[in-house]
Each structure stands twice: as C-alpha cells, then as structure tokens.
Write an enzyme that holds these catalytic residues in place. Structure first.
Site, short mmCIF file in Angstrom:
data_model
loop_
_atom_site.label_atom_id
_atom_site.label_comp_id
_atom_site.label_asym_id
_atom_site.label_seq_id
_atom_site.Cartn_x
_atom_site.Cartn_y
_atom_site.Cartn_z
N LYS A 1 3.80 -53.19 -6.72
CA LYS A 1 3.50 -52.75 -5.38
C LYS A 1 3.62 -53.93 -4.43
CE LYS A 1 0.26 -54.36 -4.07
NZ LYS A 1 0.19 -55.83 -3.72
N TYR B 1 -4.09 -52.68 -0.79
CA TYR B 1 -5.21 -52.43 -1.70
C TYR B 1 -6.34 -51.70 -0.97
CZ TYR B 1 -3.32 -55.56 -5.31
OH TYR B 1 -2.54 -56.14 -6.28
#
Length: 386
Positions: free
Chosen positions: A148, A237
């Site tokens: 990611k 996140y």
C-alpha cells in the site's frame, strides 16, 4: 505510473532527481540476514509444500520486516528475488537459501513466467511502480500481493485489478494492520457492541521524513514516485482504520493542508493534512497525517458506553490497547503476533483454497478514491461527497 516509464527511463529520472539507484535503495542500503545456513536449509526443506513468493524490491522494509517473516509462515515460502542491485540480491539469496537461478532484475523480470516455483509476486516498490509490476506479474501468470498505497491514481488501481482479472489471478493489497491481532481485537469489540453505539474516531499517523539521512525516504518526497506526501504514505493508515473500525464507507470528507513550501522536503509533496470522514451510521472520524512530527501511529474509538484506545496501533510490534468506561480503565491481555507472517499466510491460503483475499484490489481502490477526495477537499476548502 505511466506504463511507458521503462526501467531505463526510470533510472534516468532518479539520477536527475539526485536519488541515485532508488530502485535498489528504495528503503535503505542495508540488508538484514537473520537466518543461519542451518536455519536456511531447514526452512527450505520444510517449505516444499508452501506457496512460493518472489519479492520485487529489496529495500529496508522488504529486508528487515517481510523477508524475516517467512520464518514464521505456515503456508508461504520465499523462493525468488527481484532487484536492481545484483550484489544485494546475491547476498540475500545466500542468506535465505534461494537458488541463484531465482534471482531476477527489472529487465528480465518477465521471464519469471517460466519459473513454476513462483506462484505469488510481492511488489514492494514505490507506489508509482505498483501498476507496472502488477501488470507484468499478471501477464506472467502470477498472483500479486502489492504494498500500500495501491497506486497513485484511480486509473492505475483499475489497471491492476483488470490485469489480474484478465489473467485469472488474485490481487491482494498489503494492509498489514488488518491481519494484526490487536487491530482485529479492536474491530471485534466494536462489532460486538462493547463500546455501545460508535460515535467518533480519532486517528493520527505521523513521522519525520528525512531523505538526506535515510535513503528509504528518497522516493517519498518525489511526487512522480510517491503519488503524494504524508497522506498517501502514512495517512492512509488513519483512513483505512476509520473504515475498518466502522465497517462502513464514508459519504463525505473535509480537509485542510498545512505545508511549508520553503522546506526542501516539501517542494513536491504535502506535509500535514487534517481530514474528517462522515459515515452513514452516524460516526464522525477526525484523522491526521504528517511528515514533520515525531512518530505517532494511534487511533481511539468513542462509543456511547465506552472508548477504546490503541496506541501504537499500526507499529510493527509493542501494541498497547486500553478500554475505558464508567467503571474505569482496563488493559486486555493480548499476545503480539507477526502481522507480516499472517498477511503472507492469508495470501498463500487464498491461492491454495481459491479464496478472495480479505484486502483485494477493490479495497485499495476505495482508499485511493478517498485519498483524492481528501486532496480535493483540502484544495477547494469545500465538503466533497463520496
């Protein structure tokens, strides 16, 4: 990343940007060698029935976190390496008992199609390269695990999904926190209603980016390689946590950015972003990301009956969970688990059992759509419906 951005032109770009051999040093010059020759031989012998992984990109994160995690996997084994640094690849191959014939570079990567030992390609490169190597891996007949953020643009994410779909291969995005025991426990408590009605979430992720002293940060301050600044790299996140804690998709975002453009680190990418997410169930999430503050990786969920605090929430280890209500505070006794091994095992199990990954390409695409909505909200100062 434009698919015409070839390996040669990529190196030319990096040289012009003063980043040197960034593909080889995408996350630092050092390499971890955690296995003895005896451990390596035993590991290879015991791994014969495991799913074979090739790691693309041998930077600090790959060598210090992901590669050692294969020692603790039940269904995954490391069988191949892809790197622009032959010496580093050879050293690591010896340390992990990988055959020299299973070392690839960025030019001959496509020949991995002829290696039946490799079933999954794990792309651990700067975000701008994720789409290119996912497409190449899929064309080579391999399943893909991509780091990611999934890619800099929505179009890149869609290319990755379509490439794997066309090849009949699985695509999973490496959202490690969704495989980490403390995060999973927090999600379960919220789902069971232990907090009552979930009303608010705060999530903060920050660190000091230092491209001068840390080679791992060189690409992070280059827009063409990173796709963005702190939001794309670590703010995601906070964003992803808000989504998995609520179990919902936000309907509206607002945002503000604060970046000192006189700072040489932030000539191309943003520093601090504060953003809010409104969820259909009534939860409001307030999130931050920053590249100029001391490290923070935390979230807190507030309910009508209790609150839950996980700090750190997305570190590599030493997670700390606290729950508070009218009776006081308590700290559930949870055991740390290897989130990296769990992530690798999940991907391997999906291949073994023909299951859809928990964090498929569509999960990464959702976050990137929201990242761009946040950028738009920060740029315009207006609410953005999503």
């Amino acid at each position: 990343m434009d698919s015409t951005f070839s390996s040669a032109s990529r190196r030319q770009f990096l040289r012009r940007a003063g980043l040197g051999t960034a593909l080889a040093a995408v996350a630092g010059p050092s390499a971890a060698f955690p296995l003895s020759s005896t451990e390596s031989a035993a590991m290879q012998h015991a791994d014969q029935k495991k799913i074979g992984f090739a790691i693309v990109g041998l930077g600090k994160f790959a060598t210090e976190q992901m590669m050692p995690a294969f020692k603790e996997t039940k269904h995954a084994r490391l069988v191949a390496l892809v790197s622009g640094s032959p010496d580093k690849a050879a050293r690591l191959a010896r340390a992990y008992g990988i055959e020299p014939k299973n070392i690839y570079n960025y030019q001959n990567f496509d020949t991995i199609r002829d290696n039946p030992a490799v079933e999954v390609v794990y792309v651990v490169l700067p975000p701008a390269l994720h789409a290119e190597y996912t497409e190449r891996a899929a064309r080579a007949g391999k399943h893909v695990l991509s780091e990611k953020p999934m890619a800099p643009t929505v179009a890149d994410c869609q290319r990755m999904i379509e490439a794997c779909k066309k090849a009949g291969k699985k695509l999973m995005i490496a959202y490690r926190a969704q495989y980490e025991p403390f995060n999973l426990d927090a999600i379960a408590r919220i789902r069971r209603g232990e907090l009552g009605k979930l009303l608010q979430i705060t999530a903060d992720h920050g660190r000091i980016v230092d491209p001068v002293d840390d080679p791992a940060d060189t690409w992070r301050v280059v827009q063409k390689m990173a796709g963005g600044g702190s939001l794309m790299d670590i703010g995601i996140y906070s964003l992803n946590a808000a989504r998995y804690l609520t179990g919902e998709e936000p309907t509206e975002v607002t945002a503000q950015e604060m970046t000192d453009k006189s700072d040489p680190r932030f000539q191309e990418v943003e520093d601090r972003i504060h953003f809010t997410l409104r969820f259909p169930g009534g939860t409001l999430a307030t999130c931050t990301s920053a590249y100029s503050i001391q490290q923070v990786k935390r979230f807190r969920a507030f309910g009508s009956q209790a609150w839950l605090d996980l700090d750190p929430a997305t570190d590599y280890d030493r997670h700390h969970l606290v729950i508070g209500d009218k009776e006081g505070q308590r700290e559930p006794q949870l055991k740390e688990g290897n989130q990296f091994a769990a992530e690798l095992d999940h991907m391997a199990e999906c291949v073994l059992k023909n299951k859809t990954p928990k964090t498929p390409g569509e999960e990464g695409l959702r976050d990137i759509r929201l990242v761009h909505a946040i950028y738009e909200a920060a740029r315009t100062g207006k609410k953005v419906k999503v």
